[in-house]
Design a protein around this motif. Sequence first.
Motif, PDB file in Angstrom:
ATOM      1  N   GLN A  37       4.231 -22.248   6.434  1.00  0.00           N
ATOM      2  CA  GLN A  37       2.676 -22.008   6.675  1.00  0.00           C
ATOM      3  C   GLN A  37       2.664 -20.199   7.276  1.00  0.00           C
ATOM      4  O   GLN A  37       3.030 -19.682   7.618  1.00  0.00           O
ATOM      5  N   PHE A  38       0.797 -20.836   6.228  1.00  0.00           N
ATOM      6  CA  PHE A  38       0.409 -18.885   5.933  1.00  0.00           C
ATOM      7  C   PHE A  38       0.070 -18.724   7.409  1.00  0.00           C
ATOM      8  O   PHE A  38      -1.077 -19.413   7.766  1.00  0.00           O
ATOM      9  N   HIS A  39      -0.149 -17.464   7.268  1.00  0.00           N
ATOM     10  CA  HIS A  39      -0.983 -17.553   8.375  1.00  0.00           C
ATOM     11  C   HIS A  39      -2.150 -17.269   8.250  1.00  0.00           C
ATOM     12  O   HIS A  39      -3.295 -16.948   9.729  1.00  0.00           O
ATOM     13  N   SER A  40      -2.849 -16.643   7.354  1.00  0.00           N
ATOM     14  CA  SER A  40      -4.381 -16.279   6.616  1.00  0.00           C
ATOM     15  C   SER A  40      -3.858 -15.971   5.508  1.00  0.00           C
ATOM     16  O   SER A  40      -2.573 -15.940   4.319  1.00  0.00           O
ATOM     17  N   THR A  41      -5.315 -15.847   4.009  1.00  0.00           N
ATOM     18  CA  THR A  41      -5.003 -15.810   3.050  1.00  0.00           C
ATOM     19  C   THR A  41      -4.225 -14.603   3.014  1.00  0.00           C
ATOM     20  O   THR A  41      -4.312 -14.677   1.541  1.00  0.00           O
ATOM     21  N   GLU A  42      -5.076 -13.833   3.115  1.00  0.00           N
ATOM     22  CA  GLU A  42      -4.974 -12.591   3.095  1.00  0.00           C
ATOM     23  C   GLU A  42      -3.319 -12.477   2.882  1.00  0.00           C
ATOM     24  O   GLU A  42      -2.334 -11.751   2.410  1.00  0.00           O
ATOM     25  N   HIS A  43      -2.333 -12.395   4.518  1.00  0.00           N
ATOM     26  CA  HIS A  43      -0.608 -13.110   4.564  1.00  0.00           C
ATOM     27  C   HIS A  43      -0.548 -13.844   3.118  1.00  0.00           C
ATOM     28  O   HIS A  43       0.855 -12.923   2.431  1.00  0.00           O
ATOM     29  N   ALA A  44      -0.566 -15.064   2.207  1.00  0.00           N
ATOM     30  CA  ALA A  44      -0.429 -15.954   1.365  1.00  0.00           C
ATOM     31  C   ALA A  44      -0.348 -14.069   0.310  1.00  0.00           C
ATOM     32  O   ALA A  44       0.476 -14.646  -0.667  1.00  0.00           O
ATOM     33  N   SER A  45      -1.324 -13.619   0.211  1.00  0.00           N
ATOM     34  CA  SER A  45      -1.895 -13.136  -1.135  1.00  0.00           C
ATOM     35  C   SER A  45      -0.847 -12.074  -1.194  1.00  0.00           C
ATOM     36  O   SER A  45       0.159 -11.466  -1.806  1.00  0.00           O
ATOM     37  N   ASN A  46      -0.554 -10.984  -0.057  1.00  0.00           N
ATOM     38  CA  ASN A  46       0.340 -10.303   0.472  1.00  0.00           C
ATOM     39  C   ASN A  46       1.654 -10.406   0.050  1.00  0.00           C
ATOM     40  O   ASN A  46       2.375  -9.953  -0.438  1.00  0.00           O
ATOM     41  N   LEU A  47       2.094 -11.681   0.453  1.00  0.00           N
ATOM     42  CA  LEU A  47       3.954 -12.261   0.335  1.00  0.00           C
ATOM     43  C   LEU A  47       4.019 -12.573  -1.596  1.00  0.00           C
ATOM     44  O   LEU A  47       5.028 -12.015  -1.926  1.00  0.00           O
ATOM     45  N   PHE A  48       2.910 -13.280  -1.810  1.00  0.00           N
ATOM     46  CA  PHE A  48       2.837 -13.756  -3.863  1.00  0.00           C
ATOM     47  C   PHE A  48       2.830 -12.091  -4.073  1.00  0.00           C
ATOM     48  O   PHE A  48       3.303 -11.693  -5.146  1.00  0.00           O
TER      49      PHE A  48
END
Length: 431
Positions: A37-48
Amino acid sequence: MTDRKLHPKTLALHAGWRADPATGAVAPPIYQTTSYQFHSTEHASNLFALAELGNIYTRIGNPTTDILEQRMAALEGGVAALAVSSGQAATAFSVQNLARAGDNIVSSTDLYGGTWNMFANTLKDQGLEVRFVDPTDPEAFRRATDARTRAYYAETLPNPKLTVFPIAEVAAIGRPLGIPLIMDNTAAPLLCRPLEHGAAVVVYSTTKYVGGHGTSIGGLIVDGGNFDWESHADRQPLLNTPDASYHGAVWTQVVKPLGPIAYIVRARVILLRDLGSALSPFNAFQILQGIETLPLRIYEHCRNAQAIADWLAARREVTTVIHPSRQDGSQRARADKYLLGGYGGLVGFELAGGREAGRRFIDSLKLLYHVANIGDARSLAIHPASTTHSQLSPEERLSTGVSEGYVRLSAGLEHIDDILADLDQALAAAG
Ligand code: PLP
């Protein structure tokens, strides 16, 4: 982060893990999940975007597997590692991460048969040429090199010959040319640390001694973090030119803020992402359990193998014993330079009675298992001429060091007297 200065015995138990922050569990949990589960869309974009490291999907990384990767990187003295589904996948990735169609690598001829096949046939069919050279002459690597050579490849303690590879000599030829040495250290974990001798990458089949219990297939690549990929941009285009499959990332640049780990990050986010040879979290757990006792097991394997070699040398049925302790000259000098604490767990021997004696010997074993594997806690044996090397002509077999009466043993951890008693009765039956 565990202190890297700790001894191998301590790192084998502690590196990469303390306790589960959520539950306090001391043993590494098996994170049997596909996704996170990503914490937020920002977190998800940073990971990618690799702006932040973290879990995305278990094909690319998993917290249990991450502990295994950290532990092996620590034991090997590298900066990071990538675990994959088998030793074969580790070998393939280690090469494909640097070389593509039209490129070549130079490899020692002394290889595990499966690696030989991959190099001579499958990679060739994909347009990647492997040039085989005799490792007794390190300069042969230089002579086989051209502008499209991307890596050198070898095994530390290759069977059946069991002649230790000249790691420092070949690494020193490659480094000024921008060519890293990739070492398969499957047969010599802890006994040899190839990165300390100049290798840039270490590959393992963790199926063998690292896991040690014969339960789980796995592979691993360790990045030494000791190779200057950026200064050899022409030689290493895959790490130094925009990668169309990752929105134009230049790996040596994008990864720089994370440390000298461009090689292993590319292997993960390109090869593992696209080719999918992921290790299961359960197997990662099993291999971690094995590593906890590796420092105890490996020297016991060595002791039993040495005792077997000495015992076989006195038998009239045996013409030759193949073991590093029985080599002399430069071969012995290399074994003593590169293997510390023992000569490994493998022993070969040739029976005076040739092929039929080899078959009778194997069929008579009661304690030793007849299997195509090495590095199990149990003692193992095989007659290569009728199994692993049966597709080769007798002449080809001899060039790989396998005579018709050759038998390979992988010394296990049983009491030595019980192993020798089984060998004794099988030798008597072989005639
Ligand atoms: N490297 C060596 C030295 C091996 O002995 C083996 C397997 O026997 C491999 C690589 C391949 O490993 P796996 O069987 O885990 O794919």
